[in-house]
Design a protein around this motif. Structure first.
Motif, PDB file in Angstrom:
ATOM      1  N   ALA A 155      -6.451  -0.869  11.939  1.00  0.00           N
ATOM      2  CA  ALA A 155      -5.100  -0.873  11.805  1.00  0.00           C
ATOM      3  C   ALA A 155      -4.516  -2.167  11.168  1.00  0.00           C
ATOM      4  N   VAL A 156      -3.407  -1.895  10.344  1.00  0.00           N
ATOM      5  CA  VAL A 156      -3.181  -2.959   9.335  1.00  0.00           C
ATOM      6  C   VAL A 156      -1.560  -3.205   9.798  1.00  0.00           C
ATOM      7  N   ARG A 157      -1.120  -4.287   9.886  1.00  0.00           N
ATOM      8  CA  ARG A 157       0.144  -4.703  10.297  1.00  0.00           C
ATOM      9  C   ARG A 157       0.807  -5.892   9.290  1.00  0.00           C
ATOM     10  N   VAL A 158       1.911  -5.951   9.263  1.00  0.00           N
ATOM     11  CA  VAL A 158       2.549  -7.017   8.184  1.00  0.00           C
ATOM     12  C   VAL A 158       2.736  -8.076   9.357  1.00  0.00           C
ATOM     13  N   ASN A 159       2.367  -9.474   8.669  1.00  0.00           N
ATOM     14  CA  ASN A 159       2.621 -10.865   9.307  1.00  0.00           C
ATOM     15  C   ASN A 159       3.731 -11.157   8.931  1.00  0.00           C
ATOM     16  N   ARG A 160       3.933 -12.527   9.406  1.00  0.00           N
ATOM     17  CA  ARG A 160       5.557 -13.259   9.156  1.00  0.00           C
ATOM     18  C   ARG A 160       5.754 -13.340   7.764  1.00  0.00           C
ATOM     19  N   SER A 161       4.720 -13.657   6.842  1.00  0.00           N
ATOM     20  CA  SER A 161       5.138 -13.714   5.575  1.00  0.00           C
ATOM     21  C   SER A 161       5.121 -12.397   4.712  1.00  0.00           C
ATOM     22  N   GLY A 162       5.224 -11.323   5.441  1.00  0.00           N
ATOM     23  CA  GLY A 162       5.198 -10.030   4.754  1.00  0.00           C
ATOM     24  C   GLY A 162       3.827  -9.553   3.975  1.00  0.00           C
ATOM     25  N   ASP A 163       2.903 -10.172   4.486  1.00  0.00           N
ATOM     26  CA  ASP A 163       1.591  -9.730   3.776  1.00  0.00           C
ATOM     27  C   ASP A 163       0.725  -9.159   4.772  1.00  0.00           C
ATOM     28  N   PRO A 164      -0.267  -8.332   4.608  1.00  0.00           N
ATOM     29  CA  PRO A 164      -1.134  -7.314   5.627  1.00  0.00           C
ATOM     30  C   PRO A 164      -2.093  -8.557   6.465  1.00  0.00           C
ATOM     31  N   GLU A 165      -2.328  -7.927   7.630  1.00  0.00           N
ATOM     32  CA  GLU A 165      -2.973  -8.735   8.831  1.00  0.00           C
ATOM     33  C   GLU A 165      -3.705  -7.481   9.409  1.00  0.00           C
TER      34      GLU A 165
END
Length: 358
Positions: free
Chosen positions: A115-125
């Motif tokens: 699963a790929v989510r978006v972190n606080r900087s708007g980048d993949p996590e």
């Protein structure tokens, strides 16, 4: 080796073994073992090393090691310009165009069912890999050999062990190194307001910018902008044990509709008053200096125009903590803010007594 002294092909390459190791650094190592794995490197900037939770920045390697409660390595932050080129499977993670890395990560995640989510900087996590991506402004050398800001960003990363993978930047060890909780979260979009949609503000150096005059109280700032703050950031002063935490002190208000942040100066028994204003590059009003548009523009173009103006008039150039450029005596700094794979210019305008620290 710092990037300006490095020859092409000299950048070290590391392999990421998700949740286990990155290059020679295995999660769980203590600071002495990390230093040994980095050929005896010294953390030139550090806090709390060997005392439990702490971190150390190894300048020669371009990595920051983050340690947990028992001084065990729990995270490795890799610098975009100076850090190793980290490879995950067939993906190079570091020093690349962020959108290209994002696309590669999405492809690999689909193949592996991660699963790929978006972190606080708007980048993949990606929790399954212990990877949280980020980006930093790229820098280069001018023909004269000076460092200069470019208009692009390249990827960096925070790589963590299993105990931090669920929320890398929200974990207490990482917060001691870099606390992003006060930064406005980005959902992965980078809209830049068109020039015709921006307000146009005047600037009186050291006195005011637009409707905001230095010395205003916070309620006067909000009234002048006809907007309530979207976020307020402050702090408690450090007092002695018998004084307690003390009264909360307001440091800044962020106004998202107008696109500015108000920074306040205050002290003991002295209420906050406006000391500086940051106009946001993606959304804030336009401000000009000697015909140079300062907001929402190519950073390299603004830098070039400022330097030319200074040289033609025999003025002095000021360089701020983050490489921001300004004209001596005006207490104004041209800053850069990310807009996806690029950056645009923004600016901070300060009163005479304000000491800007980035």
């Amino acid at each position: 080796m710092r990037w300006w002294n490095r020859k092409p092909g000299e950048r070290v390459e590391w392999v990421l073994e998700p949740l286990v190791a990155v290059g020679p650094l295995r999660f769980g190592m203590n600071p002495d073992e990390v230093a040994s794995a980095l050929d005896g490197a010294i953390a030139h900037v550090s806090q709390g090393l060997g005392t439990g939770i702490g971190w150390g920045y190894y300048t020669d390697w371009g990595v920051t090691a983050v340690y947990g409660e028992n001084s065990g390595l729990v995270g490795v932050a890799v610098d975009a310009m100076d850090g190793p080129l980290v490879r995950l499977r067939d993906i190079d993670l570091i020093a690349r165009v962020p959108s290209e890395v994002h696309a590669d990560i999405q492809d690999l995640a689909r193949q592996e069912g991660a699963a790929v989510r978006v972190n606080r900087s708007g980048d993949p996590e990606i929790e399954a890999w212990g990877v949280s991506m980020g980006a930093s402004q790229e820098r280069g050398l001018s023909p004269e050999g000076y460092t200069q800001r470019l208009d692009t960003v390249i990827t960096d990363a925070l790589l963590v062990g299993p105990e931090l993978a669920e929320d890398p930047f929200g974990s207490e060890p990482v917060i001691h190194w870099r606390d992003v909780r006060d930064e406005p979260p980005n959902v992965g979009a980078w809209p830049v307001r068109a020039e015709q949609e921006r307000q146009h503000w005047d600037w009186a150096p050291l006195e005011s910018v637009g409707p905001l005059r230095f010395g205003m109280k916070p309620q006067e700032v909000a009234a002048a902008l006809s907007e309530e703050p979207a976020a307020r950031h402050g702090r408690y002063p450090f007092g002695t044990s018998w004084e307690g935490a003390g009264q909360w002190i307001l440091d800044e208000d962020r106004f998202d509709r107008v696109g500015v942040t108000a920074h306040y100066s205050c002290g003991h028994n002295r209420p906050p008053t406006l000391g500086a204003v940051t106009i946001h590059g993606r959304s804030g009003p336009q401000v000009e200096f000697e015909g140079i548009q300062l907001i929402g523009m190519s950073v390299s173009a603004v830098d070039t125009a400022l330097v030319q103006h200074i040289e033609e008039r025999d003025l002095s150039l000021i360089v701020g903590c983050g490489g921001d450029l300004g004209v001596k005596g005006l207490n104004m700094y041209v800053r850069a803010t990310r807009a996806g794979d690029t950056v645009v210019s923004e600016a901070r305008f300060c009163k005479a007594e304000w000491e800007d620290h980035g």
